[in-house]
Design a protein around this motif. Sequence first.
Motif, short mmCIF file in Angstrom:
data_model
loop_
_atom_site.label_atom_id
_atom_site.label_comp_id
_atom_site.label_asym_id
_atom_site.label_seq_id
_atom_site.Cartn_x
_atom_site.Cartn_y
_atom_site.Cartn_z
N ASP A 95 -12.84 17.83 59.54
CA ASP A 95 -11.78 18.89 60.28
C ASP A 95 -11.94 20.09 59.52
OD1 ASP A 95 -11.02 16.91 62.03
OD2 ASP A 95 -9.08 16.41 60.93
N GLY A 96 -11.52 21.15 59.80
CA GLY A 96 -11.47 22.58 59.22
C GLY A 96 -10.37 22.44 58.64
N GLY A 97 -10.29 23.39 57.46
CA GLY A 97 -9.06 23.60 56.69
C GLY A 97 -8.17 24.46 57.16
N ARG A 98 -6.87 24.37 56.63
CA ARG A 98 -5.81 25.39 57.09
C ARG A 98 -5.92 26.72 56.51
NH1 ARG A 98 -1.61 27.10 54.63
NH2 ARG A 98 -1.61 25.40 53.08
N GLY A 99 -5.82 27.78 57.31
CA GLY A 99 -5.63 29.10 56.79
C GLY A 99 -4.54 29.35 55.73
N GLY A 100 -4.60 30.17 54.93
CA GLY A 100 -3.48 30.48 53.74
C GLY A 100 -2.45 31.09 54.56
N HIS A 101 -1.21 30.68 54.01
CA HIS A 101 0.14 31.14 54.12
C HIS A 101 0.45 32.46 53.52
CE1 HIS A 101 0.76 27.76 56.65
NE2 HIS A 101 1.25 26.75 55.88
N ILE A 102 1.28 33.27 54.32
CA ILE A 102 1.94 34.38 53.28
C ILE A 102 3.53 34.08 53.13
CG2 ILE A 102 2.43 36.97 52.99
CD1 ILE A 102 0.03 37.48 54.67
N ILE A 103 3.81 33.92 52.07
CA ILE A 103 5.21 33.10 51.62
C ILE A 103 5.89 33.99 50.97
CG2 ILE A 103 6.44 31.35 50.77
CD1 ILE A 103 3.88 29.69 51.05
N LEU A 104 7.29 34.32 51.05
CA LEU A 104 8.20 35.05 50.19
C LEU A 104 8.93 34.10 49.42
CD1 LEU A 104 9.76 38.07 52.45
CD2 LEU A 104 7.50 37.73 51.12
N ARG A 105 9.23 34.42 48.00
CA ARG A 105 9.93 33.58 47.11
C ARG A 105 11.01 34.38 46.60
NH1 ARG A 105 6.56 30.69 42.78
NH2 ARG A 105 5.79 29.12 44.50
N GLY A 106 12.05 33.98 46.63
CA GLY A 106 13.10 34.63 45.97
C GLY A 106 13.13 34.62 44.39
N ASP A 107 13.21 35.53 43.66
CA ASP A 107 13.29 35.37 42.30
C ASP A 107 13.99 36.19 41.48
OD1 ASP A 107 12.41 35.87 39.61
OD2 ASP A 107 10.11 35.77 39.98
N SER A 108 15.12 35.90 40.98
CA SER A 108 16.39 36.65 40.41
C SER A 108 15.80 37.66 39.07
CB SER A 108 17.51 35.64 39.94
OG SER A 108 16.76 34.52 38.88
N ASN A 109 14.67 37.39 38.70
CA ASN A 109 14.13 38.28 37.61
C ASN A 109 13.62 39.44 38.39
OD1 ASN A 109 14.52 36.35 35.58
ND2 ASN A 109 12.63 35.40 36.42
N TYR A 110 13.77 39.62 39.49
CA TYR A 110 13.35 40.94 40.17
C TYR A 110 14.61 41.59 40.79
CZ TYR A 110 8.29 40.03 40.12
OH TYR A 110 6.98 39.59 39.62
N TRP A 111 14.78 42.91 40.62
CA TRP A 111 15.81 43.80 41.19
C TRP A 111 15.51 44.70 42.15
CZ3 TRP A 111 16.78 48.73 39.83
CH2 TRP A 111 15.99 49.33 38.82
N THR A 112 14.10 44.92 42.24
CA THR A 112 13.67 45.98 43.24
C THR A 112 12.46 45.67 43.67
OG1 THR A 112 12.76 48.30 43.24
CG2 THR A 112 12.60 47.04 40.92
N LEU A 113 11.99 46.25 44.99
CA LEU A 113 10.57 45.95 45.45
C LEU A 113 9.34 46.99 44.85
CD1 LEU A 113 12.04 45.81 49.38
CD2 LEU A 113 11.30 43.85 47.78
N LEU A 114 9.80 47.26 43.87
CA LEU A 114 8.88 48.20 43.31
C LEU A 114 7.33 47.75 43.26
CD1 LEU A 114 8.17 51.05 41.58
CD2 LEU A 114 8.66 49.92 39.68
N HIS A 115 7.23 46.27 42.76
CA HIS A 115 5.98 45.92 42.66
C HIS A 115 5.04 45.88 43.89
CE1 HIS A 115 8.71 42.65 43.99
NE2 HIS A 115 7.67 41.66 44.16
N LEU A 116 5.78 45.96 44.89
CA LEU A 116 5.21 45.88 46.29
C LEU A 116 4.99 47.40 46.95
CD1 LEU A 116 7.08 43.03 48.09
CD2 LEU A 116 4.89 43.12 47.14
N LYS A 117 5.47 48.23 46.32
CA LYS A 117 5.12 49.63 46.67
C LYS A 117 3.87 50.07 47.13
CE LYS A 117 6.37 54.52 45.47
NZ LYS A 117 7.36 55.61 44.53
N TYR A 118 3.03 49.82 46.26
CA TYR A 118 1.56 50.50 46.61
C TYR A 118 0.78 49.32 47.18
CZ TYR A 118 3.55 54.01 43.59
OH TYR A 118 4.10 55.28 43.07
#
Length: 334
Positions: A41-64
């Motif tokens: 059988d072929g392998g499953r394609g990769g998921h894109i997953i969001l994970r909550g992290d209390s160490n982050y307080w902004t979406l700055l790391h995704l801005k670019y």
Amino acid sequence: MASSNFIDYVKIFCRSGKGGAGSVHFRREKFVPKGGPDGGDGGRGGHIILRGDSNYWTLLHLKYTKHIHAPNGKPGGGHGSTGAEGEDIIMPVPLGTVAKDAETGKVLFEITEHGEEKPLMKGGRGGLGNTNFKTATNQAPHYAQPGEPSEEAWIILELKVLADVGLVGFPNAGKSTLLSVISAAKPEIGDYPFTTMTPNLGVVAYRDSKSFVVADIPGIIEGAAEGKGLGTRFLRHIERNSVLLFMVPADADDISKEYQILVNEIKKYNPELLDKNRVLAITKSDMIDDELEQLLLETIPKNVPYVFISSVVQKGLTELKDLLWKAIHDRTDI
């Protein structure tokens, strides 16, 4: 400036991985010239997953980060070997992040807990190899399944600040000054409208080592729900607050009228927000004497707990903390 690092809105294109194709393969060995099908059988394609992290307080790391592509699954091989799965991409986001479909505006989900994981795009399943299609009447199937296609879409991530108390008031009502006095937060303070351009969070120490979190929301003006001033950009931050602290200065022409304007703007944006407990603080009360304070009592709304405060001389702050603590933890008695 720290305020420029507060990013609460990003739009990104996400594509999960395609599933790997199943293999069409037959067993061929020295003494087994006509072995049966053994395609994996072929392998499953990769998921894109969001994970909550209390160490982050902004979406700055995704801005670019405008495009996120998860790897495809690998095709199956002979001898029943399954293709490797595409590696999942896990994106850490601050608590209070809302994922929306950019085209329809539909809310997909919210991330509210540390470590919480939710799939944004699911990878395609791998196709079945020809081993799976062998039957009594078809001993040598010459076909296999292709892998499932990937998912792709433009996604909007919005951050709604998580706090116990949200400060609601017109620009220059004293919200930032109050936050700087009752917590260790250091918001920008000035005597002109819209000093606060981004939400600021402060932890307020209470009795017996207890504490609660207060969010200073940029000022609201009449018509904000229709996009005037800073518009609805920051009104969404109020949605995650347990209690709304309305702030009206003592030198306002009509305290009750200003309070009602604020209530109306919130009602137009989202009527459900009015189900939250409310407290009213009449700010800058160091500018009035006791006699004038008594006269102002007649102009105060009757259906909301209130307190006269002054951040400058720290008047009424203990009483304010008591009211807020009660509003947060005693939903029935306020």
